[in-house]
Design an enzyme around this catalytic site. Structure first.
Site, PDB file in Angstrom:
ATOM      1  N   ALA A 242      11.567   4.410 -35.584  1.00 14.47           N
ATOM      2  CA  ALA A 242      12.936   4.600 -36.077  1.00 14.47           C
ATOM      3  C   ALA A 242      13.026   5.707 -37.121  1.00 14.47           C
ATOM      4  CB  ALA A 242      13.462   3.286 -36.668  1.00 14.47           C
ATOM      5  N   ASP A 243      11.886   6.278 -37.494  1.00 13.06           N
ATOM      6  CA  ASP A 243      11.873   7.315 -38.525  1.00 13.06           C
ATOM      7  C   ASP A 243      12.442   8.619 -37.985  1.00 13.06           C
ATOM      8  OD1 ASP A 243      10.501   8.027 -41.337  1.00 13.06           O
ATOM      9  OD2 ASP A 243      10.255   9.712 -39.970  1.00 13.06           O
ATOM     10  N   ILE A 244      13.422   9.162 -38.684  1.00 13.07           N
ATOM     11  CA  ILE A 244      14.095  10.378 -38.221  1.00 13.07           C
ATOM     12  C   ILE A 244      13.148  11.566 -38.211  1.00 13.07           C
ATOM     13  CG2 ILE A 244      15.930  12.031 -38.771  1.00 13.07           C
ATOM     14  CD1 ILE A 244      17.564   9.657 -39.840  1.00 13.07           C
ATOM     15  N   GLY A 245      12.260  11.632 -39.198  1.00 14.84           N
ATOM     16  CA  GLY A 245      11.303  12.733 -39.260  1.00 14.84           C
ATOM     17  C   GLY A 245      10.393  12.768 -38.043  1.00 14.84           C
ATOM     18  N   TRP A 284       4.679  14.288 -38.780  1.00 13.66           N
ATOM     19  CA  TRP A 284       5.425  14.628 -39.999  1.00 13.66           C
ATOM     20  C   TRP A 284       4.962  15.982 -40.518  1.00 13.66           C
ATOM     21  CZ3 TRP A 284       4.470   8.984 -41.488  1.00 13.66           C
ATOM     22  CH2 TRP A 284       5.641   8.230 -41.334  1.00 13.66           C
TER      23      TRP A 284
END
Length: 289
Positions: A242-245, A284
């Protein structure tokens, strides 16, 4: 002052650890001279350990120095746990050769898991940072520490759970915390201060059990729990889908017009286990510039 030198088990990109920690304005470091000052809390006493990078990514070396002779072994244990120099990152690298992330890992070799300095500090940071853009997230966590923490020789120490537990919601609201975020930070700290949540004990449990425990706490969802597991505990097999990055990194890496779906991410990551955290960190890293 004492000094000790170490070598990592395999290749290790120390300069990347500095880049990650440099994102936090509270961290005292020097990229050119390749050192970072680590705040070490030992049973209420504050110590500072300087870690200097001496070698290269291929042949990494490190020097650790600090003042306290009495706490030397405890300080070194903390530093070694933090940096995880004993991890065989070459083994991780070889795992990703031949996978769909081979090009990514070849571009960013030796990427370690960069842990936060203490379990409690990390939990507070991820609670504060959730659902915020990075710039404002660090603005809030900086205000939090400058208001409630302490400073020694230029190095900031996060406040204790007891200090935060005794803080009013209004105090954090004055720092531009939302009412809910103020409640999450203070109420979680109260659980820890009251002994209902022992982070050290929790950190020794399985990923699944840790997730189950944390998501029961108001204000902690899967993203927050996963990030604490990765950056607080240092677990190797986490992939916060779910991490946008991470979504943006995958979009860029695979040349997509829009962000990938959860189903696509699950399909792509099938061969990444048991090193999902290294995939997450390297993704990332690929967009951090």
């Amino acid at each position: 002052m004492w000094k000790e030198r170490f070598k990592a088990t395999s290749f290790y990109d120390f300069d990347y650890t500095l880049l990650r920690w440099q994102l936090d304005p509270l961290t005292q470091l020097n990229k050119e001279e390749r050192w970072v000052d680590i705040p070490v809390k030992l049973e209420g006493d504050f110590h500072i350990a300087r870690v200097q990078g001496l070698g290269t990514t291929v042949e990494p070396g490190f020097e650790v120095s600090s003042e306290s002779e009495e706490e030397k072994e405890a300080i070194l244990d903390h530093i070694k746990d933090l940096f995880q120099w004993d991890k065989d990152i070459k083994k991780v690298h070889r795992h990703f050769l031949g996978t769909n992330l081979e090009q990514l890992f070849s571009a960013h070799p030796g990427t370690p898991i960069v842990k936060d300095f203490h379990l409690y500090d990390c939990l507070m940071k991820v609670i504060i940072h959730q659902q915020l853009n990075m710039k404002f997230a660090y603005t809030l966590s900086t205000r939090f520490v400058e208001k409630l923490g302490s400073k020694k020789d230029g190095v900031w120490f996060y406040p204790s759970p007891q200090t935060v537990a005794e803080t009013s919601y209004d105090t954090l609201r004055e720092l531009q915390f939302s009412q809910r975020k103020a409640e999450y930070v203070i109420d979680t700290s109260r659980l820890i201060a009251d002994g209902e949540l022992d982070l050290q004990e929790l950190s020794e449990e399985s990923n699944e059990d840790i997730m189950k425990t944390l998501v029961k706490i108001r204000g902690i969802g899967p993203w927050t729990a996963e990030n604490w597991l990765m950056f607080g505990v240092g677990r190797e097999n986490l992939f916060p889908k779910a991490d946008i990055g991470i979504q943006n990194a995958l979009k860029f890496y695979f040349g997509m017009d829009k962000k990938p779906t959860i189903q696509q991410m699950e399909s792509w990551s099938e061969n990444w286990e048991p090193y999902l955290s290294y995939a997450s960190l390297t993704l990332w890293r690929s967009i951090e510039g």
